[in-house]
Design an enzyme around this catalytic site. Structure first.
Site, PDB file in Angstrom:
ATOM      1  N   GLU A   9       0.807  -1.232   0.000  1.00 15.72           N
ATOM      2  CA  GLU A   9       0.000   0.000   0.000  1.00 15.72           C
ATOM      3  C   GLU A   9       0.835   1.275   0.000  1.00 15.72           C
ATOM      4  O   GLU A   9       1.691   1.484   0.871  1.00 15.72           O
ATOM      5  CB  GLU A   9      -0.929   0.008   1.216  1.00 15.72           C
TER       6      GLU A   9
ATOM      7  N   LYS B  11      -8.721  -0.702   0.919  1.00 18.33           N
ATOM      8  CA  LYS B  11      -9.767  -1.138   1.837  1.00 18.33           C
ATOM      9  C   LYS B  11     -10.687  -2.061   1.058  1.00 18.33           C
ATOM     10  O   LYS B  11     -11.305  -1.670   0.066  1.00 18.33           O
ATOM     11  CB  LYS B  11     -10.536   0.053   2.399  1.00 18.33           C
TER      12      LYS B  11
END
Length: 707
Positions: A253, A269
């Site tokens: 990420e 997410k």
């Protein structure tokens, strides 16, 4: 300063580079898509390595250090060096820095082997492998001066010498890992509690995490090559801070990338497991799990919340109207999982630098929740173990390449032989505790396999169901955990004018002081004790010692408190992870908990899995089949001095795994150094059991040796 770069002229493997720098000062390796243009090919990867920084800012200067970069001179006639980094500030920003951003948060739960809140260092030169596989020595050298080429040549010579030295490969083995704190049952219970807080309207979402712990025999450097190759992370990295402290990340990420004034964040997410091989080229249209993730209303709702949060965070430092999120999330395949990812872009305000940018967005929204500050309070209330570097950030700030930080997830953290991995997920109203546990453990599986480890089978209390805490009060999100900066205390009894077990109490105080960085002179403290005792001449009382950083120890004599002859009423409250192994001077948590208990009751602290830990001011004892038992909760509770004395003399006394609350039904007792043995009771304890507990307390007290 100007960028200087020259071909290395060698073709080492990543393992060769790690071996060459592992014994040096603060070595690091970054591997993945670091510094690459956004338009680069999906399979492009780079490696950046450094060792021997020229300066290291203190942890408290973490954010300002990101702005402490020299101006870069760019020669318009020089050939392009796309993706070059040159040098700069490399390292990590740990999650605990969030307390300096939002000072109302209070302390985290106990961290068993804390890593520094930040570790940043300035490297004048780095070794970089470009996507084509060519290794370059890159350095920041003086601009417009003839000896810039000389400095680059010296740096290149050092790198060639390191690689020619044929250093031995580091060795190490990572053992099996198990869920720390309240175990798997504790995580399910924490998720259930977070769901209730979402449904009550306290928050919209919270990222609730667990911690896997194990033992590392040898050096974490031995795992770097395998982990980075087998997980193929987009933002992988190894940073060795020295003294046995290091991290090894396989993060997928992007937290922040700034080039010029353009800023982008890439929050993740939404997660489902991948069944195909790590690193294999995958078309999401051909994968049923990927299609299910895209169609999941729950995951898309979580994703929208966090994208909106990141828009808000960037909006605090970017030019008005410049924030542009992706219209739709994209699917990304990473080690063992599919993720939903979006890019949120903005233009950094001309008066703000990297330090202000990172401070405004830290910690990353994808690993906290929404609203961010309240979600972080919930995290502190429901998680059993505090976060170290995990869910912070790692990467670099460079005058050549700008700022690039990853979210520190899928990361092995190490302090000596202790090793741990944090994993978690976003909790919303329709989350399901077992599914969230499965997702969290699934996220760790690829990293564990790459490091040669595995998840240990659940057993004992870890495997218990979490129903034991259903309906019980939990630590409130407005309640602050004990602040280590407030110091520690010791309390002990004075009997017939003599402090009881004084040497053992001072040894425990010294142990806490060493662990927390508090200093005191024991000889001076003993002189203070003599003066106070001579002035007060107590016969039967309590002695209280307070130790605070930067102040002389405080000593006072306090009268004994009276005890209810009907037995102390114990009222259960869930405090995930307990209060830890120190006797905190900051009692605000206990005071806040007591305010919500029945009148006259004392808090009975349970972990998230329902395991009994201790009472607010005493260790707990009970009878089980004729044996006298007390919880062996390890670092989750205060190891009582008088508890150890009773274990040594009482027949059939033993340490046992922390039990469920039902075990206390038979003759519960409380034991503290200041008050001795005291009968206790739960709300449903029969009066006869309390009388028998009082008789047992008298019998055991006679066994305890004085002094």
């Amino acid at each position: 300063m100007a960028l200087g770069r020259t071909p290395l002229g060698l073709e080492p493997s990543v393992g060769d580079v790690v071996a060459a720098i592992a014994a040096g000062d603060r070595p690091f390796v970054l591997a993945g898509r670091w510094g690459l243009p956004e338009a680069s090919a999906p399979g492009d990867r780079v490696v950046i390595a450094g060792v021997g920084p020229s300066r290291t800012p203190p942890p408290e200067a973490a954010f300002t250090a990101l702005d402490d970069l020299p101006a870069l001179h760019v020669d318009p006639g020089a050939p392009p060096a796309e993706g070059a980094v040159g040098g700069g500030m490399f390292g990590w920003l740990g999650f605990d820095l969030s307390r300096t951003v939002e000072r109302t948060l209070g302390s985290q739960p106990r961290r068993p082997a804390p890593l520094p809140a930040s570790r940043l260092a300035w490297y004048d030169d780095v070794l970089r492998r470009d996507p084509a596989g060519t290794w370059w020595v890159e350095a920041l050298v003086p601009a417009g001066e003839c000896h810039g080429d000389d400095e680059l040549a010296v740096a290149a010579g050092r790198w060639r010498a390191r690689l020619a030295a044929d250093a031995p490969r580091p060795a190490g083995v990572l053992g099996p890992m198990r869920v720390a704190g309240g175990g798997m049952a504790g995580h399910r219970a924490a998720v259930a509690e977070a769901i209730e807080r979402v449904r009550a309207g306290e928050i919209f979402q919270a990222n609730v995490c667990l911690r896997l712990e194990g033992e590392l025999r040898g050096s974490v450097a031995s795992l770097v090559d395998a982990v980075l190759q087998r997980t193929d992370p987009w933002f992988g990295g190894w940073f060795d801070a020295g003294d046995g402290r290091a991290i090894l990340s396989a993060s997928p990420e992007l937290f922040l990338r700034r080039r010029g004034r353009s800023v982008v964040t890439g929050p993740i997410k939404g997660t489902l497991p991948r069944a195909d091989a790590v690193g294999e080229a995958v078309d999401p249209r051909d994968d049923a799990t990927a299609a299910a993730l895209l169609a999941s209303a729950k995951d898309r709702a979580e994703h929208v919340m966090i994208v909106d949060l990141m828009r808000n965070d960037l909006g605090r430092v970017c030019e008005y109207g410049s924030i542009r999120p992706d219209r739709e999330p994209t699917l990304e395949p990473h080690a063992g999982v599919w993720h939903l990812v979006s890019a949120v872009r903005g233009t950094l305000h001309e008066h703000f630098g990297d330090g202000r940018l990172v401070r405004a967005t830290f910690p990353p929204g994808s690993v906290t929740g929404a609203p961010k500050v309240q979600a972080m309070r919930v995290i502190s209330a429901v998680e059993s173990v505090g976060r170290d570097v995990y869910t912070g950030a790692h990467g670099f700030a460079s005058p050549v390449a700008g700022l690039e930080l990853a979210v520190t997830i899928r990361t092995l953290e190490v302090h000596g032989e202790q090793a741990w991995i944090g994993v978690g997920g976003g909790i919303v109203a329709d989350s399901e505790p077992q599914a969230e546990l499965d997702e969290a453990l699934g996220k760790a599986s690829a990293l564990l396999a790459a490091a040669g480890s595995a998840l240990a089978p659940a057993e004992g209390p870890e495997a218990r169901g979490a129903g034991a805490v259903t309906g019980l009060p939990w630590l409130g999100s407005s309640v602050r955990r004990p602040d280590p900066a407030a110091g520690v205390i010791e309390t002990l009894a004075i009997r017939r004018g003599v402090p009881q077990r004084l040497d053992r109490h001072l040894a425990r105080l010294q142990g806490s002081a060493t662990a927390l960085g508090l200093a005191f002179d024991e000889s001076d403290l003993r002189r203070r004790l003599q003066v106070v005792l001579a002035e007060t001449a107590p016969r039967e009382a309590r002695l209280r010692i307070e130790l605070v950083a930067g102040a002389a120890p405080f000593v006072e004599v306090v009268p004994f408190s009276t005890t209810d002859p009907a037995g102390v009423l114990l009222a259960p409250v869930v405090v995930p992870g307990g209060l830890g192994p120190h006797k905190w001077r900051d009692r605000s948590l206990l005071a806040a908990v007591a305010a919500d208990l029945p009148a006259g009751a004392t808090a009975l602290l349970l972990d998230a899995d329902g395991a009994v830990l201790e009472a607010a001011w005493a260790n707990l004892w009970w009878e089980d089949g004729g044996a006298l038992c007390t919880p062996n909760a390890g670092p989750r509770i205060l190891a009582g001095i008088t508890r150890d004395a009773l274990l040594a003399v009482a027949p059939d006394a033993r340490l046992v795994e922390p039990p469920p609350i039902a075990a206390l039904a038979a003759r519960p007792l409380m034991l503290s150094s200041a008050r001795g043995l005291t009968p206790a009771r739960l709300a449903d304890t029969p009066s006869g059991a309390v009388r028998r507990a009082a008789d047992l307390a008298d019998a055991l007290s006679a066994l305890l040796p004085a002094r």
